[in-house]
Design a protein around this motif. Sequence first.
Motif, PDB file in Angstrom:
ATOM      1  N   MET A   1       0.877  -1.195   0.000  1.00 46.86           N
ATOM      2  CA  MET A   1       0.000   0.000   0.000  1.00 46.86           C
ATOM      3  C   MET A   1       0.894   1.219   0.000  1.00 46.86           C
ATOM      4  O   MET A   1       1.872   1.263   0.738  1.00 46.86           O
ATOM      5  CB  MET A   1      -0.871  -0.028   1.265  1.00 46.86           C
ATOM      6  N   ALA A   2       0.604   2.179  -0.836  1.00 47.67           N
ATOM      7  CA  ALA A   2       1.422   3.387  -0.898  1.00 47.67           C
ATOM      8  C   ALA A   2       1.443   4.041   0.456  1.00 47.67           C
ATOM      9  O   ALA A   2       0.415   4.273   1.078  1.00 47.67           O
ATOM     10  CB  ALA A   2       0.840   4.353  -1.934  1.00 47.67           C
TER      11      ALA A   2
ATOM     12  N   TYR B   1     -10.616  14.702  -2.937  1.00 48.92           N
ATOM     13  CA  TYR B   1     -10.610  13.929  -4.183  1.00 48.92           C
ATOM     14  C   TYR B   1      -9.379  14.255  -5.013  1.00 48.92           C
ATOM     15  O   TYR B   1      -9.458  14.592  -6.184  1.00 48.92           O
ATOM     16  CB  TYR B   1     -11.878  14.219  -4.995  1.00 48.92           C
ATOM     17  N   ARG B   2      -8.199  14.117  -4.385  1.00 49.57           N
ATOM     18  CA  ARG B   2      -6.970  14.394  -5.111  1.00 49.57           C
ATOM     19  C   ARG B   2      -6.627  13.193  -5.979  1.00 49.57           C
ATOM     20  O   ARG B   2      -6.915  12.063  -5.630  1.00 49.57           O
ATOM     21  CB  ARG B   2      -5.819  14.663  -4.133  1.00 49.57           C
TER      22      ARG B   2
ATOM     23  N   SER C   1      -4.609  10.234  -7.872  1.00 56.11           N
ATOM     24  CA  SER C   1      -3.765   9.198  -7.261  1.00 56.11           C
ATOM     25  C   SER C   1      -2.289   9.504  -7.395  1.00 56.11           C
ATOM     26  O   SER C   1      -1.493   9.155  -6.523  1.00 56.11           O
ATOM     27  CB  SER C   1      -4.069   7.852  -7.919  1.00 56.11           C
ATOM     28  N   VAL C   2      -1.906  10.113  -8.502  1.00 58.28           N
ATOM     29  CA  VAL C   2      -0.492  10.440  -8.711  1.00 58.28           C
ATOM     30  C   VAL C   2      -0.021  11.376  -7.612  1.00 58.28           C
ATOM     31  O   VAL C   2       1.033  11.185  -6.999  1.00 58.28           O
ATOM     32  CB  VAL C   2      -0.307  11.100 -10.091  1.00 58.28           C
TER      33      VAL C   2
ATOM     34  N   LEU D   1      -1.342  11.770  -4.679  1.00 54.97           N
ATOM     35  CA  LEU D   1      -1.338  11.089  -3.382  1.00 54.97           C
ATOM     36  C   LEU D   1      -0.074  10.259  -3.216  1.00 54.97           C
ATOM     37  O   LEU D   1       0.529  10.224  -2.133  1.00 54.97           O
ATOM     38  CB  LEU D   1      -2.581  10.201  -3.251  1.00 54.97           C
ATOM     39  N   MET D   2       0.356   9.580  -4.266  1.00 56.75           N
ATOM     40  CA  MET D   2       1.566   8.764  -4.159  1.00 56.75           C
ATOM     41  C   MET D   2       2.792   9.637  -3.905  1.00 56.75           C
ATOM     42  O   MET D   2       3.690   9.285  -3.155  1.00 56.75           O
ATOM     43  CB  MET D   2       1.766   7.948  -5.434  1.00 56.75           C
TER      44      MET D   2
ATOM     45  N   VAL E   1      -4.169   7.117   2.635  1.00 58.81           N
ATOM     46  CA  VAL E   1      -5.165   6.359   1.876  1.00 58.81           C
ATOM     47  C   VAL E   1      -6.551   6.949   2.106  1.00 58.81           C
ATOM     48  O   VAL E   1      -6.791   7.638   3.097  1.00 58.81           O
ATOM     49  CB  VAL E   1      -5.195   4.870   2.292  1.00 58.81           C
ATOM     50  N   MET E   2      -7.464   6.618   1.197  1.00 60.49           N
ATOM     51  CA  MET E   2      -8.872   6.928   1.425  1.00 60.49           C
ATOM     52  C   MET E   2      -9.366   6.000   2.535  1.00 60.49           C
ATOM     53  O   MET E   2      -8.996   4.830   2.590  1.00 60.49           O
ATOM     54  CB  MET E   2      -9.688   6.724   0.155  1.00 60.49           C
TER      55      MET E   2
ATOM     56  N   ASN F   1     -14.858   8.633   1.556  1.00 56.13           N
ATOM     57  CA  ASN F   1     -14.448   9.787   0.749  1.00 56.13           C
ATOM     58  C   ASN F   1     -13.523  10.733   1.499  1.00 56.13           C
ATOM     59  O   ASN F   1     -13.234  11.835   1.024  1.00 56.13           O
ATOM     60  CB  ASN F   1     -15.688  10.555   0.274  1.00 56.13           C
TER      61      ASN F   1
ATOM     62  N   PRO G   1       3.084  10.705 -14.207  1.00 53.03           N
ATOM     63  CA  PRO G   1       3.326   9.574 -15.092  1.00 53.03           C
ATOM     64  C   PRO G   1       2.327   9.492 -16.235  1.00 53.03           C
ATOM     65  O   PRO G   1       1.303  10.160 -16.238  1.00 53.03           O
ATOM     66  CB  PRO G   1       3.143   8.366 -14.167  1.00 53.03           C
ATOM     67  N   GLY G   2       2.649   8.658 -17.173  1.00 52.25           N
ATOM     68  CA  GLY G   2       1.714   8.201 -18.183  1.00 52.25           C
ATOM     69  C   GLY G   2       1.204   9.258 -19.145  1.00 52.25           C
ATOM     70  O   GLY G   2       1.844  10.263 -19.451  1.00 52.25           O
ATOM     71  N   ALA G   3       0.021   9.011 -19.592  1.00 50.17           N
ATOM     72  CA  ALA G   3      -0.575   9.855 -20.627  1.00 50.17           C
ATOM     73  C   ALA G   3      -0.757  11.289 -20.136  1.00 50.17           C
ATOM     74  O   ALA G   3      -0.761  12.227 -20.924  1.00 50.17           O
ATOM     75  CB  ALA G   3      -1.912   9.286 -21.064  1.00 50.17           C
ATOM     76  N   TYR G   4      -0.922  11.460 -18.817  1.00 51.65           N
ATOM     77  CA  TYR G   4      -1.050  12.835 -18.302  1.00 51.65           C
ATOM     78  C   TYR G   4       0.220  13.624 -18.550  1.00 51.65           C
ATOM     79  O   TYR G   4       0.187  14.840 -18.739  1.00 51.65           O
ATOM     80  CB  TYR G   4      -1.372  12.817 -16.809  1.00 51.65           C
TER      81      TYR G   4
ATOM     82  N   TYR H   1     -11.067  18.213 -12.310  1.00 52.90           N
ATOM     83  CA  TYR H   1      -9.694  17.923 -12.708  1.00 52.90           C
ATOM     84  C   TYR H   1      -9.461  18.571 -14.063  1.00 52.90           C
ATOM     85  O   TYR H   1     -10.393  19.017 -14.715  1.00 52.90           O
ATOM     86  CB  TYR H   1      -9.456  16.408 -12.797  1.00 52.90           C
TER      87      TYR H   1
ATOM     88  N   SER I   1       1.532  -4.360  -4.335  1.00 54.72           N
ATOM     89  CA  SER I   1       2.125  -3.984  -3.055  1.00 54.72           C
ATOM     90  C   SER I   1       1.196  -4.235  -1.886  1.00 54.72           C
ATOM     91  O   SER I   1       1.541  -3.975  -0.740  1.00 54.72           O
ATOM     92  CB  SER I   1       2.535  -2.511  -3.079  1.00 54.72           C
ATOM     93  N   LEU I   2      -0.012  -4.726  -2.161  1.00 52.89           N
ATOM     94  CA  LEU I   2      -1.005  -4.923  -1.112  1.00 52.89           C
ATOM     95  C   LEU I   2      -0.990  -6.372  -0.641  1.00 52.89           C
ATOM     96  O   LEU I   2      -1.475  -7.268  -1.329  1.00 52.89           O
ATOM     97  CB  LEU I   2      -2.404  -4.573  -1.633  1.00 52.89           C
TER      98      LEU I   2
ATOM     99  N   PRO J   1      -4.419   2.190  -2.352  1.00 52.60           N
ATOM    100  CA  PRO J   1      -4.266   3.631  -2.527  1.00 52.60           C
ATOM    101  C   PRO J   1      -5.019   4.153  -3.735  1.00 52.60           C
ATOM    102  O   PRO J   1      -5.394   3.394  -4.612  1.00 52.60           O
ATOM    103  CB  PRO J   1      -2.751   3.780  -2.761  1.00 52.60           C
ATOM    104  N   GLY J   2      -5.233   5.459  -3.737  1.00 55.02           N
ATOM    105  CA  GLY J   2      -5.798   6.092  -4.914  1.00 55.02           C
ATOM    106  C   GLY J   2      -7.240   6.487  -4.737  1.00 55.02           C
ATOM    107  O   GLY J   2      -7.957   5.982  -3.875  1.00 55.02           O
ATOM    108  N   LEU J   3      -7.668   7.397  -5.593  1.00 56.56           N
ATOM    109  CA  LEU J   3      -9.058   7.852  -5.572  1.00 56.56           C
ATOM    110  C   LEU J   3      -9.993   6.724  -5.997  1.00 56.56           C
ATOM    111  O   LEU J   3     -11.106   6.594  -5.494  1.00 56.56           O
ATOM    112  CB  LEU J   3      -9.190   9.062  -6.498  1.00 56.56           C
TER     113      LEU J   3
ATOM    114  N   ARG K   1      -0.438   3.186 -18.299  1.00 52.14           N
ATOM    115  CA  ARG K   1      -0.185   4.606 -18.087  1.00 52.14           C
ATOM    116  C   ARG K   1      -1.423   5.350 -17.595  1.00 52.14           C
ATOM    117  O   ARG K   1      -1.357   6.552 -17.360  1.00 52.14           O
ATOM    118  CB  ARG K   1       0.314   5.253 -19.380  1.00 52.14           C
TER     119      ARG K   1
ATOM    120  N   ALA L   1      -2.219   6.784 -11.731  1.00 52.68           N
ATOM    121  CA  ALA L   1      -0.992   6.372 -11.055  1.00 52.68           C
ATOM    122  C   ALA L   1      -0.831   4.855 -11.166  1.00 52.68           C
ATOM    123  O   ALA L   1       0.178   4.352 -11.640  1.00 52.68           O
ATOM    124  CB  ALA L   1      -1.047   6.797  -9.585  1.00 52.68           C
TER     125      ALA L   1
END
Lengths: 524, 283
Positions: free
Chosen positions: A1-2, A23-24, A26-27, A29-30, A48-49, A74, A138-141, B31, B135-136, B170-172, B253, B256
């Motif tokens: 878990m991150a 609602y941030r 995930s990138v 948050l990591m 974590v949420m 949330n 990361p990624g496409a963003y 966003y 990782s979980l 993790p994550g939204l 991609r 995250a």
Amino acid sequence: MAGLRQGRRLMAVLAARIFANSYRDSVELMQIAAAIEGLEGIERAGLVMATPANREVLAAAGLLTAEAAAAGPNDLVVAVSAADEAVAAAALDHASARLTGGPGGEDGGGEATRTTVRTIAEAVGESSAANLVLIATPGAYATAEAMKALKRGLHVFLFSDNVSVEDEIELKVLARRKGLLLMGPDCGTAILDGVPLGFANVVRRGNVGLAAASGTGLQQVSSLIDRAGAGVSQAIGVGGRDLDERVGGVMMIDAIERLAADPGTAVIVLISKPPSASVTARVLAAAAGAGKPVVVNFLGGDPDTVRAAGGIPAATFDEAAEIAAALALGRPMPDGSVEDAGADQVATDGLADGFADGQVRIRGLYSGGSLAGEAKLVLRAELGAAEASRHEIIDLGDDEYTVGRPHPMIDPRLRNETIEATAQDPANAVILLDVVLGTGANPDPAGVLVASIRAAQATAAANGRRIVVVASVCGTDGDPQGLAAQEATLAAAGVVLAPSNARAARIAAGIARRLAGAGVAGGA
Amino acid sequence: MHPDPAITTLCAARISVGLPIPSDLRVHSVYESAVNGLTPDGRLVTVATDRVGGLPDGIVLAGDPDLSAIGIRPGMDAHLGRALRIQSAGVVVRLDGAAAWSPRVPALDAARWPSRTARCADLLRQHRVAGGLESLAAAGSALDALAGAITRGDGSAALRAARGLIGLGPGLTPSGDDALAGVEAALHAVGHPVAGFLQAATADLDARTTTVSAAMLRHAARGDAAERVHVLLRALLSGPDAGLPDAIGAAVRWGATSGSDLLAGVVLSLDAATWPASARVAA
């Protein structure tokens, strides 16, 4: 878990902060989780949420406070286990600052606070003087962000990887059309107008300009230029894939043109793995038109090709730095006597003595991929391909080792575990290490290695063996960690220090040659 | 008539079949590439840029505007009718002329999967993303149980296993939810009898995971998924072999770890659904 690092002992203080209806993405948050985990005095951290499943995991990790237990799916929970209340509060304030843009950010609240913005548009609005964007999503963003920045007329330092080659080409075509730099993707290092970007070293300003498709290669060469008494005008990272056939060396050529036109640059250095023949030809043609001496360090490349094009070939990072510094300062060119240094040092210091039968192997445990690549080349040159293949050089920053873990330049735990494990194998005799200083690196990269080095030495000794650790420190006295202090820390732990990675590899090769019974070392 | 300079007008290129028109909405989150709004009965309507693509209950805009820079803020009221209007932000999204897009996962043939599973597993290893499902520690046994349940065709067991993943990570959109969305998408695509097993879990999703993720899982249980998931499934099941690296590279991609976790769910599901053929090839 991150953000759920396990500690080895219970710490004194558990604290948490809840961000309701947060609602941030995930990138983000990591990134925040990684930043909190790295803070001094933080043993465990969770970000974590507050879903029921995540609350159970927090509870199992000893991080579930009453507030977190009462939070809903949330709500974002930031929980830390820390050395004391002040450390815990500082970590939570750090998270708050990142999440809300409030006080108590990275500078501890004592310096001027930075405004938190969420988009490039907002950032440009905040500072119309900004002309460069550093992108690490990361990624496409990442592609989308870089595109937006270029369209706004901003240079881009694209730290992100996992950008497709098609996207890279599209970005670089646009950048060239607009006369902008697109450094990347997967660009970790640059120094522009004396400002380090990403992982970079604090080096003297001077008249050597560098263009590199290799982050740690750029760090090594620029640091050694500084140590030689010369300085850096600009150090432009072009991204690890720029010299790929499909990308064609677009940014490397752009960087050569910029350095050629820069009145503050008198010598140019190019750093990369060897490109394809066609890309090599294009890059060397651009270099020939620079009107200034160009040192070409295509690691493992053909020096005759470089000479034929009017360039000055350098086989290793330290050779590139020595030549560049000599040109910059008007000194005589180096005469190649460094090639014997490894053998000399092995002979003089008795480094090949005291090993048990069967101890023959070098194991390189690297945090920098380019430095690992250079070490492999040096071993092949010193020992021959067949003998070199019996030794193991590992890039611990490679993807297969960073699953679920930060990079070894930030988190030393995997390398430390591997150092200790290396001593348990009776065939291993030499551990070869790189220690990289500078911005973005661990605050004490030498210090975090010492316990494991001593443990490895003890393991070997307990079994009637010897482990010799050979290392080089990539950095300068101007770096936050301080070159001299870092070298002193390693020396006190019995580490054999070399002034460069190539020299360290030669020393290791010299030891291995002796142990393999290959006779007198070359050059003697 | 001159356009009101205080109004930002955007045009929809595509709208999802089944979009709740007419509805009042409250802006939930904003966003750069997407804005979410909640209806009074808890449905999540998303306005997304072209780069994001089609989404269930989604409106895809023409082009790639920066949606975080046009004055929309969480908590604002909106109305979805013949256009989507966010009055206090001065934003209008025109829906006239938009094409209809179906979020229903396409029906695909799993026959080629057993011969591809090993290659896809290699590609997944090459493109691993740190910090997600892998990782979980708590996920491993639930995923194993889920795979076993799918293999046996046991929907109840699949649901029990899934409960260990909902809201986990993790994550939204927590990693466990992303994986489950991938599982359901793949099951619906190949018409597996266990497809839709998450329907029985939808009643209490709002208490177990985030609002955004709950919406994603409800859609997944019904067999609806984002356009990029359709593209991924087509590439994995009916596209050429040469397209697999790009398809997997693109998927990991997303966000995250969302893409990587969803892809893990897809692969787990396809392997389990085609067992034992996939096992023989993989061995």
